[in-house]
Design a protein around this motif. Structure first.
Motif, PDB file in Angstrom:
ATOM      1  N   VAL A 261       0.837  -1.208   0.000  1.00 27.14           N
ATOM      2  CA  VAL A 261       0.000   0.000   0.000  1.00 27.14           C
ATOM      3  C   VAL A 261       0.868   1.253   0.000  1.00 27.14           C
ATOM      4  CG1 VAL A 261      -1.731   1.305   1.288  1.00 27.14           C
ATOM      5  CG2 VAL A 261      -1.898  -1.189   1.147  1.00 27.14           C
ATOM      6  N   TYR A 262       1.873   1.271   0.859  1.00 25.06           N
ATOM      7  CA  TYR A 262       2.724   2.453   1.004  1.00 25.06           C
ATOM      8  C   TYR A 262       3.443   2.768  -0.305  1.00 25.06           C
ATOM      9  CZ  TYR A 262       5.944   5.641   3.459  1.00 25.06           C
ATOM     10  OH  TYR A 262       6.650   6.740   3.877  1.00 25.06           O
ATOM     11  N   GLY A 263       4.059   1.761  -0.898  1.00 21.81           N
ATOM     12  CA  GLY A 263       4.792   1.985  -2.138  1.00 21.81           C
ATOM     13  C   GLY A 263       3.899   2.443  -3.269  1.00 21.81           C
ATOM     14  N   ALA A 264       2.713   1.820  -3.405  1.00 24.09           N
ATOM     15  CA  ALA A 264       1.792   2.198  -4.475  1.00 24.09           C
ATOM     16  C   ALA A 264       1.273   3.621  -4.269  1.00 24.09           C
ATOM     17  CB  ALA A 264       0.631   1.213  -4.532  1.00 24.09           C
ATOM     18  N   PHE A 265       1.009   3.999  -3.019  1.00 21.46           N
ATOM     19  CA  PHE A 265       0.492   5.339  -2.748  1.00 21.46           C
ATOM     20  C   PHE A 265       1.509   6.409  -3.139  1.00 21.46           C
ATOM     21  CE2 PHE A 265       0.309   8.958   0.212  1.00 21.46           C
ATOM     22  CZ  PHE A 265      -0.929   9.476  -0.153  1.00 21.46           C
ATOM     23  N   PHE A 266       2.760   6.243  -2.714  1.00 19.28           N
ATOM     24  CA  PHE A 266       3.755   7.262  -3.030  1.00 19.28           C
ATOM     25  C   PHE A 266       4.144   7.234  -4.502  1.00 19.28           C
ATOM     26  CE2 PHE A 266       4.212   7.806   1.528  1.00 19.28           C
ATOM     27  CZ  PHE A 266       4.426   9.176   1.616  1.00 19.28           C
ATOM     28  N   ALA A 267       4.016   6.090  -5.150  1.00 16.04           N
ATOM     29  CA  ALA A 267       4.254   6.041  -6.592  1.00 16.04           C
ATOM     30  C   ALA A 267       3.243   6.918  -7.324  1.00 16.04           C
ATOM     31  CB  ALA A 267       4.173   4.600  -7.092  1.00 16.04           C
ATOM     32  N   LEU A 268       2.028   6.939  -6.837  1.00 17.29           N
ATOM     33  CA  LEU A 268       0.979   7.739  -7.461  1.00 17.29           C
ATOM     34  C   LEU A 268       1.280   9.236  -7.436  1.00 17.29           C
ATOM     35  CD1 LEU A 268      -2.322   6.028  -6.273  1.00 17.29           C
ATOM     36  CD2 LEU A 268      -1.711   6.578  -8.639  1.00 17.29           C
ATOM     37  N   LEU A 269       2.133   9.664  -6.520  1.00 19.25           N
ATOM     38  CA  LEU A 269       2.408  11.095  -6.366  1.00 19.25           C
ATOM     39  C   LEU A 269       3.604  11.567  -7.184  1.00 19.25           C
ATOM     40  CD1 LEU A 269       1.947  11.418  -2.485  1.00 19.25           C
ATOM     41  CD2 LEU A 269       0.210  11.540  -4.285  1.00 19.25           C
ATOM     42  N   GLN A 270       4.258  10.648  -7.910  1.00 22.71           N
ATOM     43  CA  GLN A 270       5.502  10.992  -8.588  1.00 22.71           C
ATOM     44  C   GLN A 270       5.278  11.417 -10.039  1.00 22.71           C
ATOM     45  OE1 GLN A 270       8.013  11.048  -6.401  1.00 22.71           O
ATOM     46  NE2 GLN A 270       6.454  10.215  -4.989  1.00 22.71           N
ATOM     47  N   TYR A 271       6.147  12.311 -10.515  1.00 22.11           N
ATOM     48  CA  TYR A 271       6.160  12.711 -11.921  1.00 22.11           C
ATOM     49  C   TYR A 271       7.492  12.395 -12.590  1.00 22.11           C
ATOM     50  CZ  TYR A 271       1.749  15.059 -11.084  1.00 22.11           C
ATOM     51  OH  TYR A 271       0.427  15.306 -10.775  1.00 22.11           O
ATOM     52  N   ASP A 272       8.473  11.988 -11.801  1.00 21.45           N
ATOM     53  CA  ASP A 272       9.713  11.444 -12.359  1.00 21.45           C
ATOM     54  C   ASP A 272       9.453   9.965 -12.630  1.00 21.45           C
ATOM     55  OD1 ASP A 272      12.203  10.065 -12.592  1.00 21.45           O
ATOM     56  OD2 ASP A 272      13.232  11.700 -11.572  1.00 21.45           O
ATOM     57  N   PRO A 273       9.540   9.502 -13.882  1.00 22.17           N
ATOM     58  CA  PRO A 273       9.121   8.129 -14.191  1.00 22.17           C
ATOM     59  C   PRO A 273       9.954   7.066 -13.479  1.00 22.17           C
ATOM     60  CG  PRO A 273      10.239   9.126 -16.079  1.00 22.17           C
ATOM     61  CD  PRO A 273      10.002  10.221 -15.092  1.00 22.17           C
ATOM     62  N   ARG A 274      11.260   7.290 -13.359  1.00 13.31           N
ATOM     63  CA  ARG A 274      12.079   6.283 -12.681  1.00 13.31           C
ATOM     64  C   ARG A 274      11.854   6.304 -11.174  1.00 13.31           C
ATOM     65  NH1 ARG A 274      18.164   6.534 -14.832  1.00 13.31           N
ATOM     66  NH2 ARG A 274      17.812   8.796 -14.870  1.00 13.31           N
ATOM     67  N   GLY A 492     -10.425   5.273 -10.476  1.00 16.39           N
ATOM     68  CA  GLY A 492      -9.696   5.941  -9.410  1.00 16.39           C
ATOM     69  C   GLY A 492      -8.738   6.986  -9.932  1.00 16.39           C
ATOM     70  N   PHE A 493      -8.007   6.668 -11.010  1.00 13.42           N
ATOM     71  CA  PHE A 493      -7.032   7.637 -11.509  1.00 13.42           C
ATOM     72  C   PHE A 493      -7.703   8.885 -12.063  1.00 13.42           C
ATOM     73  CE2 PHE A 493      -4.784   9.292 -15.295  1.00 13.42           C
ATOM     74  CZ  PHE A 493      -3.764   9.943 -14.617  1.00 13.42           C
ATOM     75  N   PHE A 494      -8.685   8.708 -12.939  1.00 13.51           N
ATOM     76  CA  PHE A 494      -9.284   9.880 -13.571  1.00 13.51           C
ATOM     77  C   PHE A 494     -10.172  10.667 -12.598  1.00 13.51           C
ATOM     78  CE2 PHE A 494      -8.200   7.333 -17.332  1.00 13.51           C
ATOM     79  CZ  PHE A 494      -7.500   8.292 -18.037  1.00 13.51           C
ATOM     80  N   ALA A 495     -10.687   9.995 -11.567  1.00 17.59           N
ATOM     81  CA  ALA A 495     -11.467  10.713 -10.563  1.00 17.59           C
ATOM     82  C   ALA A 495     -10.574  11.465  -9.586  1.00 17.59           C
ATOM     83  CB  ALA A 495     -12.362   9.723  -9.805  1.00 17.59           C
ATOM     84  N   LEU A 496      -9.392  10.919  -9.335  1.00 15.62           N
ATOM     85  CA  LEU A 496      -8.510  11.501  -8.322  1.00 15.62           C
ATOM     86  C   LEU A 496      -7.290  12.199  -8.910  1.00 15.62           C
ATOM     87  CD1 LEU A 496      -8.537   8.515  -5.779  1.00 15.62           C
ATOM     88  CD2 LEU A 496      -9.881  10.613  -5.663  1.00 15.62           C
ATOM     89  N   LYS A 497      -7.284  12.399 -10.239  1.00 14.07           N
ATOM     90  CA  LYS A 497      -6.107  12.974 -10.875  1.00 14.07           C
ATOM     91  C   LYS A 497      -5.754  14.341 -10.300  1.00 14.07           C
ATOM     92  CE  LYS A 497      -6.324  13.777 -15.364  1.00 14.07           C
ATOM     93  NZ  LYS A 497      -5.890  15.130 -15.784  1.00 14.07           N
ATOM     94  N   ARG A 498      -6.721  15.188 -10.117  1.00 18.77           N
ATOM     95  CA  ARG A 498      -6.446  16.524  -9.588  1.00 18.77           C
ATOM     96  C   ARG A 498      -6.046  16.484  -8.107  1.00 18.77           C
ATOM     97  NH1 ARG A 498     -10.303  21.389 -11.232  1.00 18.77           N
ATOM     98  NH2 ARG A 498      -9.287  20.794 -13.198  1.00 18.77           N
ATOM     99  N   PRO A 499      -6.779  15.751  -7.238  1.00 18.25           N
ATOM    100  CA  PRO A 499      -6.321  15.660  -5.841  1.00 18.25           C
ATOM    101  C   PRO A 499      -4.923  15.058  -5.709  1.00 18.25           C
ATOM    102  CG  PRO A 499      -8.590  14.923  -6.025  1.00 18.25           C
ATOM    103  CD  PRO A 499      -8.103  15.110  -7.419  1.00 18.25           C
ATOM    104  N   LEU A 500      -4.601  14.082  -6.561  1.00 16.45           N
ATOM    105  CA  LEU A 500      -3.268  13.487  -6.498  1.00 16.45           C
ATOM    106  C   LEU A 500      -2.200  14.509  -6.876  1.00 16.45           C
ATOM    107  CD1 LEU A 500      -3.920   9.957  -8.054  1.00 16.45           C
ATOM    108  CD2 LEU A 500      -3.343  10.464  -5.685  1.00 16.45           C
ATOM    109  N   GLY A 501      -2.506  15.352  -7.877  1.00 16.33           N
ATOM    110  CA  GLY A 501      -1.571  16.412  -8.238  1.00 16.33           C
ATOM    111  C   GLY A 501      -1.372  17.391  -7.108  1.00 16.33           C
ATOM    112  N   TRP A 502      -2.435  17.690  -6.374  1.00 15.21           N
ATOM    113  CA  TRP A 502      -2.344  18.588  -5.220  1.00 15.21           C
ATOM    114  C   TRP A 502      -1.509  17.952  -4.114  1.00 15.21           C
ATOM    115  CZ3 TRP A 502      -3.941  18.362  -0.084  1.00 15.21           C
ATOM    116  CH2 TRP A 502      -3.957  19.577   0.599  1.00 15.21           C
ATOM    117  N   LEU A 503      -1.730  16.647  -3.875  1.00 13.05           N
ATOM    118  CA  LEU A 503      -0.996  15.950  -2.825  1.00 13.05           C
ATOM    119  C   LEU A 503       0.485  15.801  -3.154  1.00 13.05           C
ATOM    120  CD1 LEU A 503      -3.288  12.987  -1.654  1.00 13.05           C
ATOM    121  CD2 LEU A 503      -2.374  14.825  -0.246  1.00 13.05           C
ATOM    122  N   ALA A 504       0.795  15.715  -4.449  1.00 14.10           N
ATOM    123  CA  ALA A 504       2.180  15.479  -4.855  1.00 14.10           C
ATOM    124  C   ALA A 504       3.121  16.533  -4.300  1.00 14.10           C
ATOM    125  CB  ALA A 504       2.276  15.437  -6.374  1.00 14.10           C
TER     126      ALA A 504
END
Length: 592
Positions: A261-274, A492-504
């Motif tokens: 869960v932890y790894g997947a959550f923080f992966a969602l907040l990244q914009y650096d692909p690697r 989940g992605f398209f519904a939360l895309k903007r909140p995820l960008g804010w959280l990033a």
């Protein structure tokens, strides 16, 4: 032919790869990489040949008075040898196609050699020796790139040095209690060394709060170096974790669930692909550790699921780093928001990315679907341990991690290949980059379709494929579960895309606190020790100077101190006498 086979099966693979590393430096670039690809391919062939009857302890001897086994062949080390040899060959081809400097490939091969040494070790002493060498060689591979990779490599070395020290302490405690280093004499690490071993190995596994070296390091070096780094250290750590705890434990299973869960959550907040992919290394390790942890509660089925996921992860994780590496290599851009529309100009890279994404997200027909399903089935079996909606907390943690994985790779693919209009027009992958990617992608598809071939590589094969164990990966329930995860990921992605960008920009990981704290603690420690030494030095020199002045000019010194003349003279004579006596005594001592 028989003699060649016998020679091949008796020479440790790390010897072959170490010589290949020297060849890369000594020969022209093309010839050196050809030798490297041949050597790594031979290690793959060697593991396959050993699997046909060559198991046992090879190169068993005595070292420093201890019984050791430098080349141990069993069902677990063979499994690792097959996938490491196969992937190393693909990675060498990719490195050549990516124009990796010769030193990158040479350091990468020494890294692979030490990895082989770790997985084929037959005792804890040999394992720790190669484990530490793996930390050194991987650090050199990071540092070679220069720039930001130097500081990241330094932090990487500190983490792995700490983990290696703890593991060494655990091995010492194990020997004191068990009286042997040999794997064959004991089942796992001695209970007295449990905490030390768990933390020491856990650093390399990316345990939560001990994981920050992962996303910090892997995006920094050359793209070809990232491919090697992304698979060997962490997967070898998972393998060693099983060696240490073959009976598992629910603590390890639940820790794996939270890592997913932890790894997947923080992966969602990244914009650096690697960096995004690096967080998913932690998440995927969670599934492996969950399988190993369920060994006692569920049995061998869970262990096979964990090892199958380890095997598959080496393939699809390297494939994803290759695909992303091609995009970074061709565009020079490392922010997915600045990409978009690349599927039109990079169709080969896009297709292999789809294979990797489908594999890691467990889409039916790809290898991740088989192994993740086994781990989830094992987690479902322990629902009597902790009830939650009739499934069990661990199962829900792994499912939540699966949804986050779907969302992450929808995000990565959307921004890299579809987002906006194409503002970049790079060329597609080069031929040798394509060759490396196709090897890994082909294996992902092969083991997803012909899944019995995957299981036959695993330990406890007869048990899993027998009628005694329920193993039907393409059952209706598994297909429905996969479809539900896919839908949940898209929505989940398209519904939360903007909140995820804010959280990033507002959700820091532990490195925001850990790295500055370590920096200032280190600097403060150095300053404190330096200043303390300087203060002692100043005091000592002042005392020595005062003593010399008093001995040389006792009247003046005592006069400045306001002592009476007669008393000064007496004290002066006494000081002079004592000084002369001390000198004579010192001279006599030196003569003796």
């Amino acid at each position: 032919m028989t003699a060649l086979t016998g020679l091949l099966t008796s020479v440790p693979p790390y010897v072959l790869v170490a010589f290949a590393a020297l060849a890369v430096l000594a020969l022209p670039r093309r010839s050196g990489h050809a030798v490297a690809a041949l050597a790594t391919a031979l290690t793959f062939v060697q593991a396959v040949l050993l699997g046909d009857g060559g198991t046992g302890a090879h190169l068993a001897t005595t070292f420093l008075g201890f019984d050791v086994v430098f080349f141990n062949v069993d069902q677990f080390s063979l499994l690792m040898g097959v996938v490491v040899g196969f992937l190393a060959t693909a990675a060498v081809l990719y490195a050549y196609g990516s124009e990796a400097p010769t030193w990158v490939t040479a350091f990468a091969l020494t890294y692979v050699a030490t990895t082989f040494g770790t997985i084929y070790a037959g005792d804890w002493l040999t394992l720790v020796f190669f484990w530490e060498l793996t930390a050194v060689t991987s650090t050199l591979l990071v540092w070679q790139h220069g720039g930001e990779a130097v500081r990241a490599g330094y932090r990487y070395a500190l983490f792995h040095g700490t983990g290696g020290t703890l593991l060494l302490a655990a091995v010492v405690v194990h020997f004191v209690n068990a009286g042997t280093f040999l794997f064959s004499e004991t089942a796992g690490i001695h209970p007295a060394a449990t905490a030390l071993a768990a933390i020491g190995i856990g650093i390399n596994c990316g345990f939560i709060f001990l994981h920050s070296w992962l996303p910090d390091t892997y995006p920094r070096p050359h793209v070809a170096a990232s491919v090697f780094l992304s698979v060997f250290t962490t997967k070898t750590a998972a393998y060693v974790m099983y060696r240490a705890f073959p009976e598992g434990g629910m603590w390890l299973a639940y820790l794996g669930g939270f890592m997913a869960v932890y790894g997947a959550f923080f992966a969602l907040l990244q914009y650096d692909p690697r960096r995004l992919l690096s967080y998913h290394i932690q998440a995927q390790l969670g599934y492996m550790l969950a399988g190993f942890g369920l060994a006692t509660a569920v049995g061998e089925f869970a262990v096979v699921g964990g090892f199958a996921h380890l095997f598959n992860n080496v393939l699809y994780k390297s494939l994803l780093f290759m695909a992303v590496g091609v995009v970074v290599y061709r565009t020079g851009v490392e922010d997915i928001r600045e990409m978009g529309g690349l599927w039109k100009v990079m169709p080969v890279t896009f297709l292999v990315y789809l294979v990797g994404a489908a594999s890691i997200t467990a889409v039916p027909g790809f290898n991740g679907f088989i192994s993740k399903g086994m781990v989830l089935d094992s987690a479902h079996e322990v629902h009597n341990y902790v009830l939650l909606l009739d499934r069990g907390l661990l199962w829900w943690l792994l499912i939540l991690g699966g949804v986050g994985t779907f969302m992450s790779f929808i995000k990565l693919g959307y921004y890299m290949f579809f987002h906006g209009s194409a503002t970049l027009s790079p060329e597609d992958a080069k031929p040798f980059q394509t060759a490396g990617m196709l090897l890994a992608a082909g294996a992902c598809v092969f083991f997803g379709v012909f899944y019995t071939q995957l299981i036959e590589l695993m330990p406890f094969t007869d048990l899993i494929l027998s009628d005694e164990v329920y193993f039907k990966p393409y059952s209706r329930s598994h297909l429905i579960e996969s479809a539900a995860l896919l839908v949940a990921g898209f929505v989940g992605f398209f519904a939360l895309k903007r909140p995820l960008g804010w959280l990033a920009h507002r959700m820091p990981d532990v490195d925001r606190v850990l790295f500055p704290a370590a920096f200032y603690l280190g600097r403060g420690s150095v300053w404190g020790v330096t200043e303390l030494w300087a203060a002692v030095d100043r005091a000592t020199m002042a005392l020595a100077g005062m003593t010399m002045r008093t001995a040389s000019h006792p009247r003046e010194a005592l006069s400045r101190a306001g002592v009476d003349v007669e008393i000064r003279a007496g004290i002066g004579r006494s000081v002079l006498f004592l000084t002369l006596a001390a000198g004579v005594a010192l001279f006599a001592f030196l003569l003796v």
